[in-house]
Design a protein around this motif. Structure first.
Motif, PDB file in Angstrom:
ATOM      1  N   ARG A 184      -8.274  -3.373  -1.023  1.00 20.21           N
ATOM      2  CA  ARG A 184      -9.058  -4.546  -0.614  1.00 20.21           C
ATOM      3  C   ARG A 184     -10.512  -4.193  -0.335  1.00 20.21           C
ATOM      4  NH1 ARG A 184      -7.427  -9.942  -0.560  1.00 20.21           N
ATOM      5  NH2 ARG A 184      -8.741 -10.181   1.280  1.00 20.21           N
ATOM      6  N   GLU A 185     -10.756  -3.004   0.201  1.00 22.01           N
ATOM      7  CA  GLU A 185     -12.107  -2.613   0.577  1.00 22.01           C
ATOM      8  C   GLU A 185     -12.864  -1.903  -0.540  1.00 22.01           C
ATOM      9  OE1 GLU A 185     -11.625  -0.376   4.163  1.00 22.01           O
ATOM     10  OE2 GLU A 185     -11.076  -2.160   5.367  1.00 22.01           O
ATOM     11  N   SER A 186     -12.224  -1.743  -1.701  1.00 19.17           N
ATOM     12  CA  SER A 186     -12.879  -1.111  -2.839  1.00 19.17           C
ATOM     13  C   SER A 186     -13.710  -2.145  -3.595  1.00 19.17           C
ATOM     14  CB  SER A 186     -11.837  -0.508  -3.777  1.00 19.17           C
ATOM     15  OG  SER A 186     -11.088  -1.543  -4.404  1.00 19.17           O
ATOM     16  N   PRO A 187     -14.663  -1.716  -4.403  1.00 16.82           N
ATOM     17  CA  PRO A 187     -15.491  -2.664  -5.156  1.00 16.82           C
ATOM     18  C   PRO A 187     -14.697  -3.493  -6.169  1.00 16.82           C
ATOM     19  CG  PRO A 187     -16.532  -0.489  -5.079  1.00 16.82           C
ATOM     20  CD  PRO A 187     -15.142  -0.320  -4.555  1.00 16.82           C
ATOM     21  N   TRP A 188     -13.554  -2.985  -6.591  1.00 14.07           N
ATOM     22  CA  TRP A 188     -12.786  -3.644  -7.655  1.00 14.07           C
ATOM     23  C   TRP A 188     -11.595  -4.456  -7.145  1.00 14.07           C
ATOM     24  CZ3 TRP A 188      -7.639  -2.244  -7.789  1.00 14.07           C
ATOM     25  CH2 TRP A 188      -7.303  -1.065  -7.114  1.00 14.07           C
ATOM     26  N   GLY A 189     -11.167  -4.227  -5.895  1.00 12.10           N
ATOM     27  CA  GLY A 189      -9.841  -4.709  -5.523  1.00 12.10           C
ATOM     28  C   GLY A 189      -9.750  -5.787  -4.476  1.00 12.10           C
ATOM     29  N   SER A 190     -10.797  -6.576  -4.261  1.00 12.14           N
ATOM     30  CA  SER A 190     -10.764  -7.536  -3.149  1.00 12.14           C
ATOM     31  C   SER A 190      -9.617  -8.532  -3.271  1.00 12.14           C
ATOM     32  CB  SER A 190     -12.093  -8.277  -3.058  1.00 12.14           C
ATOM     33  OG  SER A 190     -12.361  -8.990  -4.255  1.00 12.14           O
ATOM     34  N   ASN A 191      -9.263  -8.924  -4.489  1.00  9.37           N
ATOM     35  CA  ASN A 191      -8.164  -9.878  -4.692  1.00  9.37           C
ATOM     36  C   ASN A 191      -7.117  -9.346  -5.669  1.00  9.37           C
ATOM     37  OD1 ASN A 191      -9.184 -12.149  -3.065  1.00  9.37           O
ATOM     38  ND2 ASN A 191     -10.821 -12.225  -4.600  1.00  9.37           N
ATOM     39  N   ALA A 192      -7.051  -8.026  -5.819  1.00 11.26           N
ATOM     40  CA  ALA A 192      -6.168  -7.441  -6.823  1.00 11.26           C
ATOM     41  C   ALA A 192      -4.692  -7.613  -6.476  1.00 11.26           C
ATOM     42  CB  ALA A 192      -6.501  -5.960  -7.006  1.00 11.26           C
ATOM     43  N   VAL A 193      -4.339  -7.445  -5.183  1.00 12.87           N
ATOM     44  CA  VAL A 193      -2.936  -7.559  -4.767  1.00 12.87           C
ATOM     45  C   VAL A 193      -2.667  -9.006  -4.371  1.00 12.87           C
ATOM     46  CG1 VAL A 193      -1.152  -6.722  -3.195  1.00 12.87           C
ATOM     47  CG2 VAL A 193      -2.966  -5.165  -3.974  1.00 12.87           C
ATOM     48  N   ARG A 194      -1.821  -9.678  -5.152  1.00 16.93           N
ATOM     49  CA  ARG A 194      -1.626 -11.123  -4.965  1.00 16.93           C
ATOM     50  C   ARG A 194      -0.666 -11.455  -3.830  1.00 16.93           C
ATOM     51  NH1 ARG A 194      -4.176 -13.770  -9.224  1.00 16.93           N
ATOM     52  NH2 ARG A 194      -5.638 -12.248 -10.108  1.00 16.93           N
ATOM     53  N   TRP A 195       0.393 -10.679  -3.674  1.00 18.10           N
ATOM     54  CA  TRP A 195       1.323 -10.921  -2.571  1.00 18.10           C
ATOM     55  C   TRP A 195       2.249  -9.725  -2.408  1.00 18.10           C
ATOM     56  CZ3 TRP A 195       2.189 -13.986  -7.118  1.00 18.10           C
ATOM     57  CH2 TRP A 195       3.374 -13.745  -7.799  1.00 18.10           C
ATOM     58  N   LEU A 196       3.048  -9.739  -1.326  1.00 17.85           N
ATOM     59  CA  LEU A 196       4.074  -8.732  -1.078  1.00 17.85           C
ATOM     60  C   LEU A 196       5.443  -9.335  -1.332  1.00 17.85           C
ATOM     61  CD1 LEU A 196       3.056  -7.068   2.334  1.00 17.85           C
ATOM     62  CD2 LEU A 196       2.196  -6.557   0.044  1.00 17.85           C
ATOM     63  N   ASN A 197       6.265  -8.640  -2.107  1.00 12.64           N
ATOM     64  CA  ASN A 197       7.688  -8.961  -2.224  1.00 12.64           C
ATOM     65  C   ASN A 197       8.421  -8.088  -1.209  1.00 12.64           C
ATOM     66  OD1 ASN A 197       7.539 -10.785  -4.564  1.00 12.64           O
ATOM     67  ND2 ASN A 197       6.891  -8.960  -5.681  1.00 12.64           N
ATOM     68  N   LEU A 198       8.596  -8.602  -0.002  1.00 12.03           N
ATOM     69  CA  LEU A 198       9.122  -7.802   1.102  1.00 12.03           C
ATOM     70  C   LEU A 198      10.652  -7.790   1.062  1.00 12.03           C
ATOM     71  CD1 LEU A 198       8.318  -6.157   3.601  1.00 12.03           C
ATOM     72  CD2 LEU A 198       8.467  -8.282   4.924  1.00 12.03           C
ATOM     73  N   GLN A 199      11.228  -6.589   0.934  1.00 12.92           N
ATOM     74  CA  GLN A 199      12.678  -6.451   0.820  1.00 12.92           C
ATOM     75  C   GLN A 199      13.320  -6.591   2.204  1.00 12.92           C
ATOM     76  OE1 GLN A 199      13.974  -3.152  -1.764  1.00 12.92           O
ATOM     77  NE2 GLN A 199      11.829  -2.876  -2.366  1.00 12.92           N
ATOM     78  N   CYS A 200      13.488  -7.825   2.632  1.00 16.51           N
ATOM     79  CA  CYS A 200      13.958  -8.093   3.994  1.00 16.51           C
ATOM     80  C   CYS A 200      15.407  -7.691   4.219  1.00 16.51           C
ATOM     81  CB  CYS A 200      13.775  -9.581   4.307  1.00 16.51           C
ATOM     82  SG  CYS A 200      12.052 -10.109   4.292  1.00 16.51           S
ATOM     83  N   TYR A 201      16.154  -7.396   3.171  1.00 17.58           N
ATOM     84  CA  TYR A 201      17.563  -7.032   3.323  1.00 17.58           C
ATOM     85  C   TYR A 201      17.736  -5.564   3.684  1.00 17.58           C
ATOM     86  CZ  TYR A 201      16.128  -6.620  -1.568  1.00 17.58           C
ATOM     87  OH  TYR A 201      15.411  -6.389  -2.722  1.00 17.58           O
ATOM     88  N   TYR A 202      16.687  -4.744   3.580  1.00 18.52           N
ATOM     89  CA  TYR A 202      16.757  -3.349   4.014  1.00 18.52           C
ATOM     90  C   TYR A 202      16.212  -3.241   5.438  1.00 18.52           C
ATOM     91  CZ  TYR A 202      17.916  -1.385  -0.549  1.00 18.52           C
ATOM     92  OH  TYR A 202      18.553  -1.033  -1.710  1.00 18.52           O
ATOM     93  N   PHE A 203      17.057  -3.477   6.407  1.00 17.14           N
ATOM     94  CA  PHE A 203      16.577  -3.513   7.791  1.00 17.14           C
ATOM     95  C   PHE A 203      16.568  -2.117   8.403  1.00 17.14           C
ATOM     96  CE2 PHE A 203      15.365  -5.734  11.517  1.00 17.14           C
ATOM     97  CZ  PHE A 203      15.826  -4.960  12.576  1.00 17.14           C
ATOM     98  N   SER A 204      15.461  -1.810   9.065  1.00 17.46           N
ATOM     99  CA  SER A 204      15.318  -0.559   9.792  1.00 17.46           C
ATOM    100  C   SER A 204      14.782  -0.871  11.182  1.00 17.46           C
ATOM    101  CB  SER A 204      14.354   0.383   9.067  1.00 17.46           C
ATOM    102  OG  SER A 204      13.984   1.455   9.903  1.00 17.46           O
ATOM    103  N   ILE A 205      15.422  -0.325  12.205  1.00 18.62           N
ATOM    104  CA  ILE A 205      14.969  -0.560  13.579  1.00 18.62           C
ATOM    105  C   ILE A 205      13.560  -0.010  13.779  1.00 18.62           C
ATOM    106  CG2 ILE A 205      15.393   0.015  15.999  1.00 18.62           C
ATOM    107  CD1 ILE A 205      18.375  -0.048  15.382  1.00 18.62           C
ATOM    108  N   ASP A 206      13.290   1.133  13.150  1.00 15.60           N
ATOM    109  CA  ASP A 206      11.986   1.775  13.321  1.00 15.60           C
ATOM    110  C   ASP A 206      10.890   1.131  12.478  1.00 15.60           C
ATOM    111  OD1 ASP A 206      13.089   3.649  15.085  1.00 15.60           O
ATOM    112  OD2 ASP A 206      13.723   4.931  13.424  1.00 15.60           O
ATOM    113  N   ASP A 207      11.263   0.526  11.352  1.00 20.83           N
ATOM    114  CA  ASP A 207      10.262  -0.010  10.424  1.00 20.83           C
ATOM    115  C   ASP A 207      10.812  -1.277   9.779  1.00 20.83           C
ATOM    116  OD1 ASP A 207       7.918  -0.150   9.055  1.00 20.83           O
ATOM    117  OD2 ASP A 207       8.244   1.611   7.808  1.00 20.83           O
ATOM    118  N   PRO A 208      11.054  -2.335  10.572  1.00 26.16           N
ATOM    119  CA  PRO A 208      11.784  -3.498  10.055  1.00 26.16           C
ATOM    120  C   PRO A 208      10.969  -4.318   9.061  1.00 26.16           C
ATOM    121  CG  PRO A 208      10.983  -3.931  12.261  1.00 26.16           C
ATOM    122  CD  PRO A 208      10.680  -2.494  11.984  1.00 26.16           C
TER     123      PRO A 208
END
Length: 293
Positions: A184-208
């Motif tokens: 995001r902070e690079s000259p080329w990438g301000s809008n490069a990543v459109r969204w996150l596909n968050l794998q909510c079925y892999y639950f971790s107490i430390d990193d949910p």
């Protein structure tokens, strides 16, 4: 996009010769299809430098040539966007078995002096972009080698070629959010990543992988970042190995309810959901009663 973005991960079910059988997909309410998975020829191959790209187990590009039966695949994929709700097609790299593509990406990057320039992998990805214009973007499903320099450089490579980018995390938020910040902070990438596909079925107490927690972590590291509708919450329509046993995580109806609950949760970061995966929807019984019959 006015309504929720609903993505479906799909493997060989949308391979060559199969797309014509999926007319119902156009009216299923999905807005994005994510082709899973692309693999890069590695040290197990006669060409360990990315000279071959595989769609699952089938080579489909080798030395900048599209291999049969994939020569007409782009026309079939383009049909998925005609007369229905599907507007985007992505291709996912890294997931599936064996998970080692980002280890290969790191090796190619380092062996080439911390660059992808003029590598067979670079040339094949350019060919992929030109031969398959129906594919809008690359989904980064990094699960094996969390090396930020090579990962960010690879994101820049596919962006410069002309692809959109999505991330598919389930943990290791420091890697993913740190990579997002660098891009995001690079000259080329301000809008490069459109969204996150968050794998909510892999639950971790430390990193949910919970959308609200991830949105808060993103805002903490990047206070000016707008997380509204930035996360697709993942649901897994997983079926047990035996065709006579019950659904392990959720039948399709339960997956639909899960996605609705995420979208209606009131957290502005949730812009929709994704389903893993089409195989379970097409090949297995659609209700618990049918599964037990």
């Amino acid at each position: 996009m006015d309504g929720p973005n609903i993505a479906m991960y799909a493997g060989d079910e949308v391979g060559p010769g199969q797309v014509a059988n999926l007319q119902a997909a156009k009216s299923a309410g999905w807005t994005t299809v994510i082709l899973s998975f692309v693999h890069i020829s590695d040290e197990r191959s006669k060409k360990p430098d990315g000279s071959i790209l595989f769609f699952n187990e089938s080579p489909f590009i080798e030395d900048q040539q599209v291999l049969p039966p994939y020569t007409t695949w782009n026309m079939s994929l383009a049909q998925l966007k005609q007369g229905g709700t599907i507007s985007k097609i992505y291709m996912s790299i890294g997931g599936g078995d064996p998970v080692r593509d980002f280890t290969t990406i790191q090796r190619i990057y380092r062996d080439n002096g911390n660059s992808f320039d003029k590598t067979p992998l670079f040339k094949n990805l350019v060919w992929l972009r030109n031969a398959f214009p129906a594919i809008d973007g690359i989904d980064m499903d990094c699960e094996d080698q969390f090396d930020q320099p090579s990962f960010v450089a690879f994101c820049k490579l596919v962006h410069d070629i002309g692809f959109e980018i999505t991330f598919c995390p389930f943990g290791t938020h420091d890697f993913w959010i740190g990579s997002l910040q660098q891009i995001r902070e690079s000259p080329w990438g301000s809008n490069a990543v459109r969204w996150l596909n968050l794998q909510c079925y892999y639950f971790s107490i430390d990193d949910p992988p919970i959308p609200g927690i991830w949105a808060d972590l993103i805002k903490k590291q990047m206070p000016g970042f707008n997380t509204d509708k930035f996360i697709l919450a993942g649901a897994w329509a997983r079926y047990r190995n035996s065709p006579t046993s019950s659904w392990d995580d959720a039948c399709p109806g339960q997956v639909e309810d899960t996605l609705k609950n995420f979208i209606k949760s009131g957290h502005g970061s949730v812009g929709g959901g994704f389903i893993w995966n089409m195989y379970c929807m097409l090949q297995r019984p659609t209700t618990r009663a049918a599964a037990m019959a």
